[in-house]
Design a protein around this motif. Structure first.
Motif, PDB file in Angstrom:
ATOM      1  N   THR A  82     -40.746  17.978 -17.148  1.00  0.00           N
ATOM      2  CA  THR A  82     -41.708  17.551 -16.129  1.00  0.00           C
ATOM      3  C   THR A  82     -42.765  18.628 -15.943  1.00  0.00           C
ATOM      4  O   THR A  82     -42.444  19.807 -15.772  1.00  0.00           O
ATOM      5  N   THR A  85     -44.014  13.207 -17.014  1.00  0.00           N
ATOM      6  CA  THR A  85     -42.630  13.246 -17.477  1.00  0.00           C
ATOM      7  C   THR A  85     -42.650  13.046 -18.985  1.00  0.00           C
ATOM      8  O   THR A  85     -43.010  11.968 -19.471  1.00  0.00           O
ATOM      9  N   THR A 106     -48.125  14.169 -12.022  1.00  0.00           N
ATOM     10  CA  THR A 106     -46.840  14.560 -12.606  1.00  0.00           C
ATOM     11  C   THR A 106     -46.675  13.878 -13.954  1.00  0.00           C
ATOM     12  O   THR A 106     -46.819  12.658 -14.058  1.00  0.00           O
ATOM     13  N   THR A 141     -46.429  19.430 -13.763  1.00  0.00           N
ATOM     14  CA  THR A 141     -47.324  18.993 -12.685  1.00  0.00           C
ATOM     15  C   THR A 141     -48.618  19.790 -12.744  1.00  0.00           C
ATOM     16  O   THR A 141     -48.632  20.959 -13.110  1.00  0.00           O
ATOM     17  N   SER A 196     -39.935  16.571  -4.018  1.00  0.00           N
ATOM     18  CA  SER A 196     -40.433  16.368  -5.380  1.00  0.00           C
ATOM     19  C   SER A 196     -41.878  15.869  -5.408  1.00  0.00           C
ATOM     20  O   SER A 196     -42.526  15.927  -6.457  1.00  0.00           O
ATOM     21  N   ASP A 197     -42.375  15.377  -4.279  1.00  0.00           N
ATOM     22  CA  ASP A 197     -43.763  14.883  -4.222  1.00  0.00           C
ATOM     23  C   ASP A 197     -44.778  16.008  -4.038  1.00  0.00           C
ATOM     24  O   ASP A 197     -45.970  15.815  -4.292  1.00  0.00           O
ATOM     25  N   PRO A 243     -52.444  15.367  -6.887  1.00  0.00           N
ATOM     26  CA  PRO A 243     -51.491  15.883  -7.878  1.00  0.00           C
ATOM     27  C   PRO A 243     -51.187  14.845  -8.959  1.00  0.00           C
ATOM     28  O   PRO A 243     -51.299  13.642  -8.741  1.00  0.00           O
ATOM     29  N   PRO A 301     -47.093  19.125  -4.495  1.00  0.00           N
ATOM     30  CA  PRO A 301     -47.703  19.835  -5.639  1.00  0.00           C
ATOM     31  C   PRO A 301     -47.532  21.343  -5.511  1.00  0.00           C
ATOM     32  O   PRO A 301     -47.175  21.871  -4.453  1.00  0.00           O
ATOM     33  N   ASP A 335     -47.639   9.911 -13.408  1.00  0.00           N
ATOM     34  CA  ASP A 335     -47.624   9.511 -11.996  1.00  0.00           C
ATOM     35  C   ASP A 335     -48.710  10.297 -11.279  1.00  0.00           C
ATOM     36  O   ASP A 335     -48.653  11.533 -11.194  1.00  0.00           O
TER      37      ASP A 335
END
Length: 794
Positions: free
Chosen positions: A92, A58, A56, A94, A180-181, A54, A183, A40
């Motif tokens: 996860t 998973t 992410t 980032t 959660s969005d 950013p 960075p 993402d």
């Protein structure tokens, strides 16, 4: 017939076999995938051209425990991400991607680059294992001219009215964010031009995310917040950035303090207006009688704007002044985006080119080489001929001439290469801008020069967030051709492979937001003289210290760490009230240095010019103190060994010059970088944000607001004379000056207009002079220069 049936049956069996085989192959490929990875990219899948964002990942492991490296190929190099994941678990990860343009990996139509490679063990000598080859970074790119506003709120719908605002003629892109969005570093927040926080507890966010938000502001971000009880506690690590400490509230039915934005007041049955103490470093933009309505406080290169009420009030969505209020708050929000400049003017590119300049034979002056060549000819022709003839050994010329040529060549080579022997050489150049408290950040570049062909590892502090620079993606390159960047504890290593003999390799660095030191100044202006003491409170000895303002400068000289110097100089017919413009670099160092000459003055001029062009001190309209140091700020190693470092760092800091308290005195000032707003039309490029005296726009109407320096406002200065100079006025563009008393615009005809009657009363509104521009067609519009003279403490 029987034979035909047999043939049909045979081909049917072959077809079934092939079909089954193909199915089995696909199934086998799916089974071979070592880890399942979902990518993402961006904030809510959105990014901005030439801005960091950013990412992410998973990661799901359906097989045995895995330990290895995931390599993500970016245009400037490979980012190495260590992965340790147990069997049957999901993890996860980032990270942030540095600024790059859309389509940076394009090889041609319908051709893709495999960006993700997975290695069991490590990337250097581990085995590459199978992952989904279609994995990609494919966010949606937003229009470059759009202002991007992030919203953090437990009531996000209450702020939807912000979408109706207009910034330079464009509606904003509003992104509602969840925790959660966000960075873990400031680079990932580069997508945003402005962040609005309202009715939200920042203190509940992880410490590293709070630190990233603070760094983002310090590096030039604009943070806007409403007010509520307990705001200081809710803001966590960001609490010290707030301009207003909430201590109480008042209930009002209407606010008249925004009358300059919209004639009708903001009113409702009940509005909670929060009161408290204004920070001494903050300034009040709007107020209701004595109560602040909007306050602003600078932090590093960014700022925090606090509104003294809830930004989610329903009445704000209906009040027609909301658009003007948001346009005022966001007028500087896009200034931090220096990457929107043409590629050859981007600061990181320029710094990289400067750091790659190592001493070579090419540094000889043309005149020196000419003299050497003439001496060589004289030696070879008349001198050698006469000597050999006298000795009757003219046949020796066949040996002597080649010998002299070889000795000369070896000598020139040795002189030109003397700085390339011994330890590996590194060059570091940077620009660091601090505020008057010494908090700041900056940009820089480190380059190394190889001693021989092979692999090199450039290692430095992870605080600098280094990325490989000046590597343009080549469609013919493989993943191993690009440098590998990996974090190793508190250090980051950039591994360059297949480096050629005597070749430079570079890394762009980002100096973190922190305290670097500052100039302590006690400068005062009386009549036509500025005097006072300047102390160097940086940790480094500084040379070529100057006070600069507008197109003027005053030399302070060399200043060792902890030392002070008294200065006094005349400023008759000079301004020294406002921020510097780019032309002062040319005046200060005689000429903007050509990078082919590599002189110290040329490099200093380029650094200063670049700093001004990229808005080194965009929050304040005051003079600036600058100083250079040749000392190392951070250690750098190559292949684990210390290097011979060449350094050139520029420090910049705004400075306040105190004006007479009660004494009457005269002043003059020149203003040429107005704040531009749109009445009708759209701005394509606002050059004034990069110290350029023009903006590109479509046909329409635009307001140019020339603010008087803050120091003049504090001393109740009165304008007595004003000249407005318009250069290269193109056909179809008209200019007019706002008259406060008559509430009309007076046409400015020709290239020069002068005023000497009731100048302050007629033409100054809210400490600014306003010029309206009407453009009948699309194109570049020059901004006028406004020169004023007046009296302090009249």
């Amino acid at each position: 017939m029987k034979r035909q049936l047999q043939m049909i049956g045979f081909f049917a069996l072959v077809f079934m076999f092939l079909s089954f085989g193909l199915t089995c192959i696909v199934h086998a490929d799916e089974q071979d995938i070592r880890l399942n990875i979902q990518v993402d990219a961006g904030l809510n899948g959105k990014v901005k051209q030439q801005q960091g964002y950013p990412v992410t990942l998973t990661i799901t492991n359906e097989k045995a425990d895995f330990s290895g490296d995931l390599v993500v190929t970016l245009p400037v190099g490979n980012k190495v991400i260590p992965i340790d994941i147990a069997s049957g678990t999901t993890k996860t990860i980032t990270f942030s991607v540095p600024a790059m343009r859309e389509g940076a990996f394009s090889r041609g139509p319908n051709q893709k680059v495999q960006r993700f490679h997975l290695y069991e063990g490590n990337w250097e000598d581990g085995e590459e294992v199978t992952i989904d080859t279609s994995l990609d970074l494919s966010p949606a790119y937003m229009a470059r001219e759009k202002l991007v506003i992030g919203v953090l709120s437990d009531r996000p719908d209450s702020l939807n009215y912000i979408k109706l605002a207009s910034f330079q003629g464009n509606s904003p892109e509003v992104i509602h964010l969840q925790a959660s969005d966000l960075p873990e570093d400031a680079t990932g927040l580069d997508v945003l031009d402005m962040l609005v926080i309202n009715d939200y507890s920042v203190a509940k966010l992880p410490d590293n995310i709070q630190a990233a938000l603070k760094d983002w502001v310090g590096e030039g971000g604009t943070l806007v917040t409403g007010s509520e009880p307990g705001l200081q506690q809710q803001f966590g690590e960001l609490a010290d950035l707030l301009p207003l400490t909430v201590k109480g509230k008042e209930i009002v039915q209407k606010m008249q303090g925004f009358s300059k934005l919209y004639q009708k007041p903001l009113q409702a049955d009940s509005i909670e207006l929060f009161t408290g103490e204004i920070d001494e470093k903050a300034r009040v933009l709007y107020k209701e009688d004595s109560l602040p309505l909007v306050a602003e406080k600078a932090f590093g290169q960014g700022d925090v704007t606090q509104v003294a009420f809830d930004l989610g009030l329903p009445v704000l969505a209906d009040w027609k002044g909301s658009q003007s209020l948001w346009e005022t708050i966001g007028s500087d929000a896009g200034n931090r985006n220096s990457q929107m400049m043409p590629l050859n003017l981007r600061m990181n590119d320029q710094l990289t080119n400067m750091s790659r300049t190592f001493p070579t034979l090419a540094n000889f002056k043309v005149s020196t080489l000419s003299y050497l060549f003439i001496a060589y000819l004289l030696l070879i022709l008349p001198v050698l001929y006469i000597v050999l003839k006298k000795a009757d050994k003219r046949e020796w010329a066949w040996v002597v001439i080649p010998a002299i040529a070889v000795i000369s060549s070896v000598g020139l080579y040795a002189v030109g290469a003397k700085d390339r022997s011994g330890h590996v050489k590194t060059n570091t150049v940077s620009v660091i801008s601090v505020d008057e408290q010494g908090i700041g950040s900056g940009d820089g570049s480190v380059s190394m020069l190889s001693k021989g062909a092979g692999a090199y590892t450039l290692t430095m502090d992870s605080e600098l967030d280094p990325v490989a620079a000046n590597n343009r993606y080549n469609p013919q390159q493989t993943v191993t051709d690009l440098p590998f960047v990996e974090a190793k504890g508190k250090h980051t290593a950039i591994n360059y492979r297949n480096v050629e003999f005597w070749s430079p390799r570079s890394a762009a660095i980002d100096y973190p937001v922190k305290k670097y030191g500052h100039f302590q100044s006690g400068l005062t202006r009386a009549d036509d003289n500025i005097s006072g003491q300047i102390t160097n409170n940086f940790k480094h000895d500084l040379h070529d210290v100057y006070l600069i303002s507008g197109n003027n400068y005053q030399k302070v000289g060399d200043l060792a760490a902890g030392k002070s110097k008294e200065i006094s100089f005349s400023v008759k017919d000079k301004s020294f009230y406002q921020r510097p413009i780019e032309g002062v670099a040319q005046r200060l160092f005689d000429q903007l240095g050509s990078m082919t000459q590599h002189s110290d003055q040329a490099l200093q001029a380029d650094l200063l010019s670049m700093a001004i062009r990229n808005n080194m001190q965009r929050n304040v309209n005051t003079p600036v103190l600058i100083g250079f140091t040749d000392e190392a700020l951070y250690p750098v190693t190559v292949n684990g060994d210390e290097t011979v470092q060449n350094n050139l760092h520029l420090f910049t800091q705004p400075v306040t010059i105190q004006l007479p308290g009660n004494e009457k005195s005269t002043f003059s000032s020149e203003m040429n970088l107005p704040n531009i707003s749109v009445l009708d039309g759209q701005i394509f490029h606002n050059g004034t944000m990069q110290n350029q005296l023009f903006f590109d726009a479509e046909s329409g109407t635009y307001l140019l607001r020339y603010e008087l320096p803050a120091s003049l406002k504090e001393r109740s200065a009165q304008l007595k004379e004003m000249d407005i100079h318009i250069t290269n006025n193109r056909n179809g563009t008209t200019y007019s000056l706002y008259n406060v008393e008559s509430d009309t615009y007076e046409a400015l005809d020709g290239n020069q207009a002068s005023f000497d009657q009731r100048v302050h009363e007629n033409y100054v509104t809210d400490n600014a002079v306003v010029v309206r521009v009407n453009a009948s067609r699309n194109g570049s519009i020059k901004v006028p220069t406004v020169r004023v003279k007046g009296v302090i403490n009249p």
